[in-house]
Design an enzyme around this catalytic site. Structure first.
Site, mmCIF file in Angstrom:
data_model
loop_
_atom_site.group_PDB
_atom_site.id
_atom_site.type_symbol
_atom_site.label_atom_id
_atom_site.label_comp_id
_atom_site.label_asym_id
_atom_site.label_seq_id
_atom_site.Cartn_x
_atom_site.Cartn_y
_atom_site.Cartn_z
ATOM 1 C CB SER A 146 -30.878 3.050 37.262
ATOM 2 O OG SER A 146 -29.831 2.655 38.111
ATOM 3 C CB SER B 53 -31.700 5.096 41.350
ATOM 4 O OG SER B 53 -31.500 4.238 40.261
ATOM 5 C CE LYS C 272 -34.856 4.192 38.618
ATOM 6 N NZ LYS C 272 -33.720 5.156 38.661
ATOM 7 C CE LYS D 139 -31.734 0.653 41.069
ATOM 8 N NZ LYS D 139 -30.618 1.019 40.192
#
Length: 284
Positions: free
Chosen positions: A66, A126, A235, A69
């Site tokens: 992720s 997420s 993140k 993203k």
């Protein structure tokens, strides 16, 4: 958006955040003492004021889960100036990640959610549902959106980065979306120039209210928020193939560090190792 408007937006974002990122600043005194030992990850990189001070397998291609993203948010923010625009939540967004048991922001079909809030849902929780809504709107369509992600990677000089999707889920295979620790450092530097990403990355929790008066609370998956002095975000990510991944940053005085951990064995270990790396980098 017209090309001239896009260029003006990018320039304003870069100028407005130069103090935060500090990539053009000279490196400060070198960290004291030896690097921490036994960092458990497949690849790591650490950058201090624009200079790499630590790298292990930093140029090896790895799935990034992720962390994908972050590029998703960048593609949206390069196109949209009206973050108050609302998008209607469709069933295909809420069921998008079901096959992979993906993280969700808990969006409700038929609700109308602001683009800014969908970005929070994507970056904090997420949420595959929030990410799907953004990709569909700003592609338009999933395929076009992924093409824009790869075009941005090329523009930023990320030669070993490829996006097969907009969320980091393991399709068509576990390794279809990949990058390197070194290139994810570059991406993080660029991402932190966007005020919306800065705000989302640093927030421990955000509660939003939609046009239909429904509220959502998004909690940050980054465990360093509120616990590590000077942390900026940004993140987390996980898939079976990628392991536990972490893009992180912290700022103290004139020192800004950005780090990447790819392929950590456990959720807890990635945060533990990130803290040790940052401690060493700030020790000069």
């Amino acid at each position: 958006m017209a090309g001239g408007a896009v260029r003006k937006l990018i320039v304003s974002v870069v100028v407005g955040a130069a103090v935060l990122v500090g990539t053009g600043a000279p490196a400060q005194a070198a960290p004291k003492g030896p690097r921490p030992t036994a960092i458990k990850a497949k690849a790591v990189a650490l950058n201090l004021n624009g200079k790499t001070i630590w790298g292990e397998n930093a140029n090896a291609k790895r799935p990034i889960a992720s962390l994908t993203k972050v590029m998703t948010a960048i593609v949206v923010l390069r196109q949209e100036t009206n973050l108050g625009r609302t998008l209607k939540i469709k069933k295909k967004y809420t069921t998008y990640g079901d096959k992979w048991n993906a993280s969700e922001a808990g969006l409700v079909i038929g609700d109308k959610v602001k683009v800014r809030d969908l970005l929070y849902g994507a970056l904090l929780e997420s949420g595959a549902d929030a990410t799907a809504a953004l990709a569909d709107a700003y592609g338009p369509g999933y395929k076009n959106f992924v093409s824009k992600m790869n075009a941005n990677a090329k523009r930023l000089g990320l030669k070993k980065t490829h996006y097969a999707n907009f969320d980091g889920l393991p399709y068509p295979s576990q390794t279809s979306t990949y990058s390197t620790a070194a290139e994810q450092i570059k991406l993080a530097e660029y991402a932190l120039r966007f005020p919306t990403i800065q705000k989302a990355a640093a927030a421990k929790k955000v509660t939003i209210r939609t046009a239909k008066n429904r509220s959502y609370t998004f909690k940050n998956t980054n465990r360093l928020i509120g616990k590590y002095p000077g942390v900026l975000g940004i993140k987390t990510g996980y898939t079976n193939g990628a392991g536990y991944c972490f893009m992180f940053a912290a700022k103290r005085g004139k020192r800004t560090q950005i780090g990447i951990i790819l392929g950590s064995p456990t959720e807890k270990r990635r945060f533990y190792d990130a803290k040790r790396m940052l401690d060493w980098g700030f020790s000069g």
